[in-house]
Structures are given as structure tokens and as C-alpha cells.
Design a protein around this motif. Structure first.
Motif, mmCIF file in Angstrom:
data_model
loop_
_atom_site.group_PDB
_atom_site.id
_atom_site.type_symbol
_atom_site.label_atom_id
_atom_site.label_comp_id
_atom_site.label_asym_id
_atom_site.label_seq_id
_atom_site.Cartn_x
_atom_site.Cartn_y
_atom_site.Cartn_z
ATOM 1 N N ASP A 62 0.813 -1.219 0.000
ATOM 2 C CA ASP A 62 0.000 0.000 0.000
ATOM 3 C C ASP A 62 0.847 1.270 0.000
ATOM 4 O OD1 ASP A 62 -2.485 -1.239 -0.045
ATOM 5 O OD2 ASP A 62 -2.554 -1.492 2.119
ATOM 6 N N LEU A 63 2.095 1.160 -0.432
ATOM 7 C CA LEU A 63 2.991 2.316 -0.408
ATOM 8 C C LEU A 63 2.407 3.503 -1.160
ATOM 9 C CD1 LEU A 63 5.758 3.444 0.437
ATOM 10 C CD2 LEU A 63 6.682 2.555 -1.714
ATOM 11 N N PHE A 64 1.778 3.245 -2.323
ATOM 12 C CA PHE A 64 1.223 4.330 -3.148
ATOM 13 C C PHE A 64 -0.313 4.366 -3.084
ATOM 14 C CE2 PHE A 64 5.160 2.910 -5.478
ATOM 15 C CZ PHE A 64 5.949 3.979 -5.079
ATOM 16 N N GLU B 33 -0.555 -5.673 -6.041
ATOM 17 C CA GLU B 33 -1.451 -4.517 -5.935
ATOM 18 C C GLU B 33 -0.696 -3.208 -5.740
ATOM 19 O OE1 GLU B 33 -4.346 -5.305 -2.932
ATOM 20 O OE2 GLU B 33 -5.306 -6.914 -4.055
ATOM 21 N N LEU B 34 0.596 -3.210 -6.011
ATOM 22 C CA LEU B 34 1.416 -2.026 -5.749
ATOM 23 C C LEU B 34 0.882 -0.779 -6.438
ATOM 24 C CD1 LEU B 34 4.000 -0.884 -4.451
ATOM 25 C CD2 LEU B 34 5.237 -1.549 -6.524
ATOM 26 N N PHE B 35 0.405 -0.911 -7.699
ATOM 27 C CA PHE B 35 -0.062 0.249 -8.466
ATOM 28 C C PHE B 35 -1.590 0.257 -8.638
ATOM 29 C CE2 PHE B 35 4.170 -0.847 -10.523
ATOM 30 C CZ PHE B 35 4.891 0.056 -9.753
ATOM 31 N N PRO C 12 4.296 -10.251 -11.179
ATOM 32 C CA PRO C 12 2.866 -10.538 -11.018
ATOM 33 C C PRO C 12 2.089 -10.216 -12.289
ATOM 34 C CG PRO C 12 3.701 -9.248 -9.166
ATOM 35 C CD PRO C 12 4.767 -9.243 -10.215
ATOM 36 N N GLU C 13 1.213 -11.097 -12.689
ATOM 37 C CA GLU C 13 0.468 -10.922 -13.936
ATOM 38 C C GLU C 13 -0.405 -9.677 -13.925
ATOM 39 O OE1 GLU C 13 -1.480 -13.886 -17.074
ATOM 40 O OE2 GLU C 13 -2.415 -14.020 -15.091
ATOM 41 N N ASN C 14 -0.950 -9.314 -12.763
ATOM 42 C CA ASN C 14 -1.871 -8.174 -12.670
ATOM 43 C C ASN C 14 -1.202 -6.898 -12.181
ATOM 44 O OD1 ASN C 14 -4.218 -9.626 -13.511
ATOM 45 N ND2 ASN C 14 -4.311 -10.575 -11.484
ATOM 46 N N LEU C 15 0.116 -6.842 -12.270
ATOM 47 C CA LEU C 15 0.851 -5.688 -11.748
ATOM 48 C C LEU C 15 0.374 -4.376 -12.363
ATOM 49 C CD1 LEU C 15 3.161 -4.656 -9.971
ATOM 50 C CD2 LEU C 15 4.726 -5.061 -11.882
ATOM 51 N N PHE C 16 0.091 -4.368 -13.675
ATOM 52 C CA PHE C 16 -0.314 -3.146 -14.368
ATOM 53 C C PHE C 16 -1.782 -3.179 -14.802
ATOM 54 C CE2 PHE C 16 4.269 -3.828 -15.518
ATOM 55 C CZ PHE C 16 4.789 -2.861 -14.668
ATOM 56 N N LYS C 17 -2.556 -4.028 -14.174
ATOM 57 C CA LYS C 17 -3.955 -4.235 -14.566
ATOM 58 C C LYS C 17 -4.781 -2.955 -14.504
ATOM 59 C CE LYS C 17 -8.070 -6.930 -13.310
ATOM 60 N NZ LYS C 17 -8.595 -7.988 -12.403
ATOM 61 N N HIS C 18 -4.500 -2.096 -13.540
ATOM 62 C CA HIS C 18 -5.325 -0.905 -13.307
ATOM 63 C C HIS C 18 -4.710 0.366 -13.893
ATOM 64 C CE1 HIS C 18 -7.598 -3.394 -10.456
ATOM 65 N NE2 HIS C 18 -6.427 -3.813 -10.017
ATOM 66 N N ASN C 19 -3.691 0.200 -14.732
ATOM 67 C CA ASN C 19 -2.929 1.367 -15.202
ATOM 68 C C ASN C 19 -3.023 1.527 -16.712
ATOM 69 O OD1 ASN C 19 -0.842 -0.271 -13.024
ATOM 70 N ND2 ASN C 19 -1.796 1.628 -12.394
#
Length: 551
Positions: A353-355, A380-382, A405-412
Motif C-alpha cells: 500500500d505504499l502508493f 497490488e502495488l499500483f 505478477p500478472e496483474n501488476l499493471f492491470k489498473h494502469n
């Protein structure tokens, strides 16, 4: 009658009683005062109250720092309840405070009492002031005052601006050795020799100022500097270049809107109040190559509620071991996190949850580059950074990471630049096929997986959805264990302008597919760059038949 089989009336009654008792216990556990629902409700109420009080404290902190900066009386806790930042989240209804849905969270008195108990102490009461250390004459009260301690036999100290100064103000300085000067050669500066001893240096209202080694050279050992008093610094819309080497101690908080660069600092403990006055600052200071610093205070940026740029916050601080999970919690306007932990080689973990609270961030570049002890990237970093545009260089050199992780950029979906993102991640062997699936605006994959020497396979659909990509230059440069290229790897990327050296050094490639060659030819026909795309891929069976410009 004795031969009839069935349940007796007594057994039926006992069964019903037992069922009723079980039902009563279940209802009590669920609906009772200490039941599951009650506990869940209590937890939500406590969380809401905690968030309310945290918001009130941030508002009070902001008011307090503004008052301190303007030499005004400290604010009263009651003033918090009138602030726009507070009222945008909560309503005052009689003696209660509610959320925007009308739910009562706490009474006004509870919040005010919390502020009275925990109100921020003025920095001047917690900081060892300069008057206690070095007497300051009335005529020097607006000057920057520095104490230089030379422990070597002799030390050369450079003074000047040494940057893109664009200044018209000379640097008026008392070197503390009986000489004074007006420095006009801002780029070249002035070298002063100091024998072993202590010196009090005074600088009059600088606009740009550096003290230490020459431009790119650190001052080295044999000298330390204490910042006794910041004095008045001419504001340049946060474009000031204030750089001091070998700082061992700081006696008062930095001034607002004046970013400072600490090179080769010597302090092992970072004062929690160092940035407490930076309430309106947008650009934060930089600590570069402090090998003594081991810990980051979790609330170091708490008062920096308007900060946008955190570039190089702890660059090269090689003995920091942990990142506080809520380090940037109060920095909701942050837009740039660049090289914040670059070369912090003892950090082992990235808080997921750093960001979390930085929803406006645009660039997270080089933030964990060369953090060689990090073993894992949180998926969930980003997650909350939906406006993110660039992750250039972010995990470059993270040799401990074995999996992406496969979903690292899923929300970007707005990321444009993936250049250098995983360069030198030596222990990555595979790449998830849907890693870039949601990044339809991606433009650049330059050097993205360069020198991933253990990468053995590339998914055929890796770039399928990146239809706007323009550059694949050097993407898999020196991926020496890569044996095959999927036929349709870049078939979907019809806007590509540059594939030069994309597979240069992939010396174990067995064959270069015809479909890939067709795509490369199409790039060339559109006027794009294809130079040396397969250079040194000498193991490929069709290498010698390639056009010269491809190899």
C-alpha cells in the motif's frame, strides 16, 4: 406394540429443545452485544473515527505550520472544524460530527480533546536552536549559518552555485577564516583551503548555493558541516539549487518552498521535524548517498500535504532497511516518484500500500532500481494509481526478483512508457502473457527486458493489446537464454517505428520466424528503424540469410 419402531415423544421433545438451544446460541453469537455483526459494526465505527481524527490532525498541522512560518499565534483546535479540507469530508451537526451520508462518527468534543492532547509541538520547542549552539548577532539573524569542522590536515571546500543558476545576485559569504567574498562565477565557484579546525560560515540571503566538492565530486572524508541556521533564502519558485555536502547535524526545520540537496550526508538519524514547515512546498528535498542513515521516520512527509515531486528522496542510502508502509499517506497531490529508493540495496520488501493514497501520481520511475535485496513485487502495488503514465526504470537491476505478477499493471491503462522497467532482472525466467493486456496506450518498450539473462520464453500475446506502441528498440537486448521468438509477437503492433537491436545478443535463438521478418520489413517500409535487430543471434539457422542491416 413392543415391536414398533419410531421416535418416541420424549426423544422428539429432547431433540426440539436441543435445536432451540442451538438456535439461541447462534442468534446470540450473531446478533448479541458481542456478536459477529456487532463486532463488525464496532470495527467500522472505530475505523471511521480513526480516519476522522487523522484528518483533523492533518488540518491542525497545516494551520500550525502556516502560523509558525508567518510568525503568528498557534491555531486553536476549534479552527480545524472551519477548514475546507475538513468540511469537504465531514459535516458538523449540533454537537456531533457526521460523514456525508449523515452517519454520526464522533462528538465535536471528542475530536477537539484529541487535538488538545496530540497537538503538534512547534518545531522551535523540540529542536536544539542555533542560539544554544552558536551565538547569532542581530546583524546575522537573516543569514544562513553553517559550522564547518575539518578533521583532516587540510581540506579544499568549494563554494558557489555550480548549476543552471540564471541568477543576478552574487553570493555574499563570510568564510569564517577572516575573509569574505562576493561570488560571481556561479558555475566555477570558489575553492577555499581550510586547515584542521572549526569555522563559522555566514551566507547572506542566497538564491543558489552549494558547499562541498566540485560539481559531480563529493567532498569526501575529513570534513563535516552542521546547519545551524537556514536564514532567509531568496525564493525561486522552488527552482533554488541549495546543495551542501557532508551534513552531520541540522538544528532547525528546512524553510518552506526551498528544496535542499544533501550529498554524502553523515547523520544516522533523520530528524522527524526536518520537513515540518514544508506545508506549501511542491518539490521535496533530496538525500543523496547517506550511508549512515538506517531508518526513515514514518511521518517525515506528514505536513507536506501539497508536495508533488519526491524525486531522489533517499537516493543511494544503502543502509536503509525498511520502507514505512504509510510513508506517503498524507501526500495525496503527489505526481512524481522518481528514484526515491534508487540503490537502497538493503531494502528487502516493498509495502503493497505504499502508493495507496497517491491517486494523482503520473510517474513512478526508477523508484526501486538497483534495490538488489527485494525479492518480490506486490501485485497490488499500483492498484490505485490509475493516472500513472510512466514506470520507466522502476525495477531495473532488481536481481532478487524471480517473478513478475500478472496483474501488476492491470489498473494502469494510461501508462505510456515501459522503458527499462525490468532491465537487468537476472532471475526472471518467464513473463506473464497478460502483463500488458490493459495498457492499450503504451508507446515505449525500449530496453524493457534488456539483460534478463535467464529469460527463456516470451508469450506470443505479450504485446497483442499494445496497438499504439511505437518503439521496441533494445527490448530483449542480451537475453542470452532466449531460444525462440513467437511468430506473432509484434504482428499486432502496426504503428511501430523502431525495432532496432530488439534481439541483439540473443545468442541462443534457434530460428528467426518468417512472420517476424515480415513485420520487420513492414516497419522498414514505413520508414522505421530496424538496424541490427538480430545482431549476434548467430545460433539461428537462418542468421546468415538475413539482410545485412538486420545483423
Amino acid at each position: 406394540m413392543h415391536n414398533n419402531r419410531g421416535i418416541t415423544m420424549l426423544a422428539l421433545v429432547i431433540t426440539i429443545v436441543i435445536l432451540l438451544l442451538l438456535a439461541a446460541v447462534t442468534i446470540q453469537l450473531t446478533l448479541g452485544n458481542d456478536g459477529i455483526i456487532a463486532k463488525s459494526t464496532d470495527a467500522r465505527i472505530k475505523q471511521a473515527k480513526t480516519e476522522l481524527i487523522d484528518t483533523a490532525r492533518v488540518e491542525y498541522s497545516t494551520l500550525n505550520m502556516r502560523a509558525t512560518a508567518n510568525d503568528k499565534e498557534p491555531p486553536t483546535p476549534e479552527m480545524v472544524l472551519e477548514q475546507q479540507g475538513f468540511l469537504s469530508r465531514y459535516n458538523i451537526v449540533g454537537e456531533n460530527i457526521t460523514d456525508k451520508n449523515g452517519n454520526v462518527i464522533a462528538t465535536k468534543e471528542e475530536v477537539l480533546n484529541s487535538l488538545r492532547r496530540n497537538s503538534i509541538t512547534s518545531p522551535s520547542s523540540t529542536v536544539e536552536t542555533q542560539e544554544q549552539q552558536t551565538p547569532v548577532a542581530e546583524e546575522d539573524k537573516d543569514k544562513m549559518i553553517l559550522k564547518l569542522r575539518v578533521t583532516a590536515e587540510e581540506k579544499d571546500i568549494y563554494f558557489g552555485a555550480m548549476g543552471d543558476t540564471k541568477t543576478y545576485y552574487p553570493i555574499k559569504i563570510d568564510y569564517g577564516n577572516g575573509t569574505t567574498d562576493n561570488i560571481l562565477d556561479f558555475n566555477g565557484g570558489k575553492k577555499v583551503k581550510y586547515p584542521r579546525g572549526e569555522y563559522i560560515i555566514k551566507v547572506e540571503e542566497p538564491e543558489y548555493f552549494t558547499m562541498g566538492g566540485r560539481i559531480k565530486q563529493l567532498l569526501g572524508e575529513g570534513a563535516e558541516v552542521e546547519i545551524v541556521k537556514w536564514g532567509k533564502i531568496r525564493e525561486k519558485n522552488e527552482e533554488n539549487y541549495i546543495q551542501i555536502d557532508n551534513v552531520s547535524k541540522i538544528h532547525e526545520p528546512e524553510p518552506d518552498k526551498i528544496p535542499v540537496i544533501y550529498r554524502n550526508a553523515k547523520f544516522s538519524t533523520m530528524p522527524e521535524w526536518l520537513y515540518s514547515k514544508k506545508v506549501t512546498s511542491k518539490v521535496m528535498s533530496k538525500i543523496r548517498y547517506n550511508a549512515n542513515l538506517t531508518e526513515i521516520p514514518k511521518d517525515i512527509f506528514k505536513n507536506c500535504v501539497n508536495a508533488e515531486n519526491f524525486a531522489e528522496s533517499f537516493l543511494g542510502c544503502t543502509n536503509i532497511q525498511q520502507i514505512p508502509e504509510e510513508l506517503f499517506k498524507y501526500n495525496t497531490k503527489a505526481k512524481i516518484f522518481k528514484a526515491i529508493f534508487y540503490e537502497c540495496s538493503k531494502i528487502t520488501e516493498i509495502p503493497k500500500d505504499l502508493f495507496r493514497y497517491n491517486e494523482d501520481v503520473r510517474k513512478i520511475e526508477g523508484s526501486f532500481a538497483s534495490c538488489t535485496a527485494i525479492m518480490e513485487i506486490p501485485e497490488e502495488l499500483f492498484k490505485y494509481n490509475t493516472k500513472l503514465e510512466s514506470v520507466n526504470w522502476t525495477f531495473s537491476g532488481c536481481v532478487g526478483i524471480t517473478e513478475i505478477p500478472e496483474n501488476l499493471f492491470k489498473h494502469n491503462g494510461n501508462i505510456r512508457d515501459f522503458s527499462i522497467t525490468f532491465r537487468g532482472c537476472h532471475n526472471i525466467t518467464t513473463v506473464p502473457k497478460d502483463l500488458f493486456k490493459n495498457n492499450i496506450h503504451a508507446r515505449y518498450f525500449t530496453y524493457t527486458f534488456e539483460n534478463c539473462v535467464n529469460l527463456t520464453t516470451i508469450p506470443e500475446e505479450l504485446f497483442k493489446y499494445n496497438v499504439n506502441t511505437e518503439k521496441f528498440a533494445y527490448t530483449f537486448l542480451r537475453c542470452t537464454k532466449l531460444r525462440n521468438i513467437p511468430d506473432r509477437l509484434i504482428s499486432y503492433n502496426i504503428r511501430v517505428k523502431d525495432v532496432s537491436q530488439m534481439f541483439n545478443g540473443c545468442k541462443e535463438l534457434q530460428v528467426i520466424p518468417n512472420e517476424i521478418l515480415d513485420c520487420v520489413n513492414n516497419v522498414e517500409q514505413r520508414g522505421g528503424l530496424i538496424k541490427a535487430i538480430f545482431k549476434n543471434c548467430t545460433a539461428a539457422s537462418n542468421y546468415n540469410s538475413l539482410p545485412q542491416d538486420m545483423r
